[in-house]
Design a protein around this motif. Structure first.
Motif, PDB file in Angstrom:
ATOM      1  N   PHE A   1       0.830  -1.208   0.000  1.00  9.67           N
ATOM      2  CA  PHE A   1       0.000   0.000   0.000  1.00  9.67           C
ATOM      3  C   PHE A   1       0.865   1.259   0.000  1.00  9.67           C
ATOM      4  N   ARG A   2       0.253   2.333  -0.434  1.00  5.50           N
ATOM      5  CA  ARG A   2       0.832   3.669  -0.278  1.00  5.50           C
ATOM      6  C   ARG A   2       0.143   4.334   0.905  1.00  5.50           C
ATOM      7  N   TYR A   3       0.910   5.077   1.678  1.00  4.65           N
ATOM      8  CA  TYR A   3       0.368   5.779   2.850  1.00  4.65           C
ATOM      9  C   TYR A   3       0.039   7.227   2.490  1.00  4.65           C
ATOM     10  N   PHE A   4       1.008   7.923   1.870  1.00  5.67           N
ATOM     11  CA  PHE A   4       0.780   9.268   1.348  1.00  5.67           C
ATOM     12  C   PHE A   4       0.854   9.247  -0.168  1.00  5.67           C
ATOM     13  N   GLU A   5      -0.042   9.979  -0.803  1.00  2.75           N
ATOM     14  CA  GLU A   5       0.013  10.141  -2.248  1.00  2.75           C
ATOM     15  C   GLU A   5       1.071  11.165  -2.641  1.00  2.75           C
ATOM     16  N   ARG A   6       1.136  12.279  -1.882  1.00  6.88           N
ATOM     17  CA  ARG A   6       2.151  13.301  -2.145  1.00  6.88           C
ATOM     18  C   ARG A   6       2.264  14.220  -0.926  1.00  6.88           C
ATOM     19  N   ILE A   7       3.388  14.958  -0.883  1.00  5.94           N
ATOM     20  CA  ILE A   7       3.613  15.998   0.121  1.00  5.94           C
ATOM     21  C   ILE A   7       4.091  17.239  -0.632  1.00  5.94           C
ATOM     22  N   GLU A   8       3.342  18.324  -0.523  1.00 10.85           N
ATOM     23  CA  GLU A   8       3.649  19.547  -1.260  1.00 10.85           C
ATOM     24  C   GLU A   8       4.203  20.619  -0.337  1.00 10.85           C
ATOM     25  N   VAL A   9       5.079  21.457  -0.896  1.00  7.56           N
ATOM     26  CA  VAL A   9       5.606  22.620  -0.185  1.00  7.56           C
ATOM     27  C   VAL A   9       5.504  23.835  -1.104  1.00  7.56           C
ATOM     28  N   THR A  10       5.683  25.021  -0.550  1.00  7.89           N
ATOM     29  CA  THR A  10       5.562  26.253  -1.331  1.00  7.89           C
ATOM     30  C   THR A  10       6.883  26.600  -2.019  1.00  7.89           C
ATOM     31  N   GLU A  11       6.845  27.626  -2.844  1.00  7.06           N
ATOM     32  CA  GLU A  11       8.047  28.096  -3.539  1.00  7.06           C
ATOM     33  C   GLU A  11       9.096  28.601  -2.555  1.00  7.06           C
ATOM     34  N   SER A  12       8.656  29.130  -1.416  1.00 10.26           N
ATOM     35  CA  SER A  12       9.598  29.717  -0.449  1.00 10.26           C
ATOM     36  C   SER A  12      10.226  28.682   0.466  1.00 10.26           C
ATOM     37  N   TYR A  13       9.672  27.476   0.493  1.00 11.17           N
ATOM     38  CA  TYR A  13      10.167  26.459   1.417  1.00 11.17           C
ATOM     39  C   TYR A  13      11.574  26.021   1.033  1.00 11.17           C
ATOM     40  N   SER A  14      12.450  25.925   2.053  1.00 14.32           N
ATOM     41  CA  SER A  14      13.836  25.505   1.806  1.00 14.32           C
ATOM     42  C   SER A  14      14.359  24.623   2.936  1.00 14.32           C
ATOM     43  N   GLY A  15      13.467  23.920   3.608  1.00 15.38           N
ATOM     44  CA  GLY A  15      13.885  23.129   4.754  1.00 15.38           C
ATOM     45  C   GLY A  15      14.233  21.699   4.393  1.00 15.38           C
ATOM     46  N   TYR A  16      13.970  20.794   5.330  1.00 15.01           N
ATOM     47  CA  TYR A  16      14.321  19.386   5.197  1.00 15.01           C
ATOM     48  C   TYR A  16      13.653  18.775   3.975  1.00 15.01           C
ATOM     49  N   GLY A  17      14.333  17.808   3.353  1.00 10.98           N
ATOM     50  CA  GLY A  17      13.724  16.986   2.313  1.00 10.98           C
ATOM     51  C   GLY A  17      14.247  17.280   0.925  1.00 10.98           C
ATOM     52  N   ASN A  18      14.191  16.269   0.071  1.00  8.49           N
ATOM     53  CA  ASN A  18      14.530  16.431  -1.339  1.00  8.49           C
ATOM     54  C   ASN A  18      13.282  16.885  -2.082  1.00  8.49           C
TER      55      ASN A  18
END
Length: 452
Positions: A299-316
């Motif tokens: 199964f998939r748990y999350f379909e997607r995780i979105e961030v804004t244009e200004s976001y620059s934190g954790y994650g690829n």
């Protein structure tokens, strides 16, 4: 993800100070700063309310803003933040102003409960013999209860259009919210109640918040990981997915799951009841790990995780179809069922406190039909929520703190018909007044009847 209603736990901070007044210019600058930061970093700002509507609410507030005091400005900001319909975006008073408010106000001396759209006195111990538990509270100071609750709801953050979490919150903190958002400065309360002897009106003097606290049971419950076996079912209680809370309590979540499901297999258990009532969320992967022990196929748990244009934190972060999407979160992977997965019948108990990660678990299980859900609509959204990495805004003049979440999660349940709603159980359970008065567990009784 963060637990539900973070501001509650700042209510009792041991600080002192005086509330401040804000000029029209200062209040305007704070509102403009808030809007700019929300637009820059909140990816779910327009998930349930369109940009035109949000712009209108803010512009109306800016057009009407006058010199105000701290509590009045807090009410204005919480009203605006409520329009985002995001349960994780919350406004908190500076601790000194919260403490001053609690020390300087007198509160209605009642604890109440909601039953089928009506409100009943649950604890009247501070009123002498003037009221009794079970009396219906019809109005306070001339306002009907449905109007009072509507006004309070306008300032409380919640996912989408869900009301269960706010109902549960007002059952716990009605005197506080009434004073804060409806009748600040009131020192006595003319209440109209309906009882077996008919309608009556009495006047209750206000009491200190210290007395209000003495009347209520503790709100927070210690972290629990429980497995026990009854004659016809096994019962599992998980009241938080917070790794920090569980770790601080000396509980190992991964070990608990592994040992519990191994034990269930050894005992050849046929029915498992998982109680997630009161679970306000916690770590994403803790939720997905529980699902893996209940899943019948990958199964998939999350379909997607979105961030804004200004976001620059954790994650690829990558760009795809006009969105900035996170790709490095484990919850986005395909999960496989655990070897020790439970193969019998699963009942899951949820309520209005079931929020954030807890609601994600319920949504994935509900969507895949891997559990029968019993209780009331979850406090967290079926769509997912906006939470994860969070900025804490400090509005420059008022000092109000705003929790600004920066990851918009979409749960892997595409095509569902529950937009803006929580997880609606297969078997809804509404308590009667008598069950509440006797403190019966009507949800568990319903499950037992289903098992039989």
């Amino acid at each position: 993800m963060h637990r539900l209603y973070l501001f509650i736990f700042s209510v009792f901070a041991p600080v002192v100070g005086q509330a401040q007044d804000l000029s029209q210019k200062q209040a305007t600058e704070d509102l403009l700063y808030l809007k700019k930061e929300l637009e820059a970093y909140h990816p779910g700002m327009f998930r349930y309310t369109g940009k035109d509507s949000i712009d209108w609410y803010f512009q109306t507030a800016l057009d009407q803003i006058q010199e105000t005091d701290q509590i009045g400005f807090f009410a204005s900001v919480s009203f605006l933040v409520n329009k985002l319909r995001c349960g994780h975006t919350q406004v908190l008073l500076p601790e000194k102003d919260q403490r001053t408010f609690l020390e300087n106000q007198l509160f209605i001396p009642l604890e109440i409960r909601a039953v089928n759209g009506k409100w009943f006195v649950f604890n009247a111990s501070l009123t002498g013999d003037q009221l009794k538990s079970g009396d219906e509270l019809v109005s306070v100071n001339g306002l009907k209860m449905d109007e009072i609750v509507r006004r309070i709801f306008e300032h409380q953050s919640a996912d989408g259009y869900i009301t269960t979490g706010r109902l549960r919150l007002n059952e716990q903190f009605f005197p506080y919210f009434y004073q804060l958002f409806v009748a600040r400065g009131t020192t006595s309360f003319q209440v109209e109640v309906s009882s077996n002897t008919g309608l009556k009106t009495i006047v209750l003097p206000g009491v200190s918040y210290t007395k209000i606290r003495s009347m209520r049971r503790p709100f927070q419950q210690p972290p629990q990981l429980v497995l026990r076996h009854e004659a016809s079912y096994s019962y599992m209680k998980i009241n938080t997915f917070s790794s920090r809370a569980l770790g601080d309590a000396g509980l190992n979540y991964e070990r608990f799951l592994a040992e519990s499901f191994r034990e269930l297999k050894q005992k050849e258990a046929q029915t498992l009841v998982i109680d997630l009532r009161g679970n306000g969320g916690g770590d994403d992967n803790y939720g997905a790990a529980l699902v893996a022990y209940l899943a019948r196929n990958p199964f998939r748990y999350f379909e997607r995780i979105e961030v804004t244009e200004s976001y620059s934190g954790y994650g690829n972060i990558v760009r795809e179809k006009g969105r900035r999407l996170m790709t490095s979160h484990k919850g986005l992977d395909e999960w496989k069922p655990e070897a020790q997965r439970f193969r019998g019948k699963v009942y899951m108990l949820i309520d209005g406190w079931s929020f954030s990660t807890c609601a994600d678990v319920a949504a994935v299980l509900h969507h895949n039909e891997w559990a029968t859900l019993v209780g009331e609509e979850s406090g967290g959204g079926y769509d997912g929520n906006t939470s994860g990495s969070t900025r804490t805004l400090i509005l420059p003049h008022s000092g109000l703190r705003v929790n600004l979440p920066m990851w918009m999660y979409t749960t892997a349940n595409s095509g569902h018909p529950y937009h803006g709603r929580g997880v609606i159980p297969h078997h809804r359970v509404s308590y009667t007044l008598q069950q509440l008065m006797r403190e019966e567990d009507a949800v568990m009784e319903k499950v037992k009847s289903l098992i039989k």
